[in-house]
Enzyme design. Structure first.
Site, mmCIF file in Angstrom:
data_model
loop_
_atom_site.group_PDB
_atom_site.id
_atom_site.type_symbol
_atom_site.label_atom_id
_atom_site.label_comp_id
_atom_site.label_asym_id
_atom_site.label_seq_id
_atom_site.Cartn_x
_atom_site.Cartn_y
_atom_site.Cartn_z
ATOM 1 C CG HIS A 1 1.980 6.088 4.262
ATOM 2 N ND1 HIS A 1 0.947 5.796 5.133
ATOM 3 C CD2 HIS A 1 1.429 6.793 3.251
ATOM 4 C CE1 HIS A 1 -0.172 6.306 4.664
ATOM 5 N NE2 HIS A 1 0.084 6.928 3.516
ATOM 6 C CE1 TYR B 1 -3.239 2.996 0.515
ATOM 7 C CE2 TYR B 1 -1.795 3.569 2.336
ATOM 8 C CZ TYR B 1 -2.805 3.905 1.460
ATOM 9 O OH TYR B 1 -3.380 5.148 1.523
ATOM 10 C CG HIS C 1 0.194 11.620 3.050
ATOM 11 N ND1 HIS C 1 -0.514 12.097 1.968
ATOM 12 C CD2 HIS C 1 -0.016 10.282 3.084
ATOM 13 C CE1 HIS C 1 -1.135 11.095 1.375
ATOM 14 N NE2 HIS C 1 -0.847 9.972 2.023
#
Length: 132
Positions: A125, A27, A123
């Site tokens: 991760h 992901y 953003h």
């Protein structure tokens, strides 16, 4: 101003240990969100096979220590680091994510930083291995 949230990654949801780690790495490293993988950085691991490397080190840790894995065992940690729209470039966000992870883990855990550019706000991760 960045916001950061740290969450432990457990097996859960009827998945195996391998599926849980593979799912999150797949992901976060999604090429459609990371400029075809250009915004993916690995530290002490190959980001292309980080899931396998994380699991191998976990198995080595269990084998070496004799520790028994519990149902609530943490496999990795997932950090979301978000920036205000227009505040930062994708490259700078990725660099800051790497810097944050190195500092937080004291450089002793493998991790992957994936910068997503598919939303109005950039953003990161950050997935780091629970064992070093």
């Amino acid at each position: 101003m960045a916001t950061t949230r740290i969450m432990p990654l457990h097996i859960g949801k009827g998945r195996t240990e391998s599926q849980a780690v593979s799912d999150i790495i797949d992901y976060v490293s999604n090429p459609q969100k990371t400029d075809n993988g250009r915004l993916v950085t690995g530290f002490a691991c190959d980001s292309r096979v980080a899931d396998a490397e994380f699991l191998l080190s976990k198995r080595e840790y269990i084998s070496t220590t004799g520790r028994v894995r519990g149902a609530d065992d943490v496999l990795a940690y997932h950090v979301r680091q978000s920036f205000v729209p227009g505040e930062i470039t994708p490259e700078e966000a990725n660099r800051l994510g790497v810097e944050f992870a190195k500092r937080f883990t004291k450089g002793s855990h493998a991790f992957v930083v994936c910068t997503h550019i598919d939303k109005s706000h950039i953003h990161n991760h950050i997935i780091w291995n629970a064992v070093n």
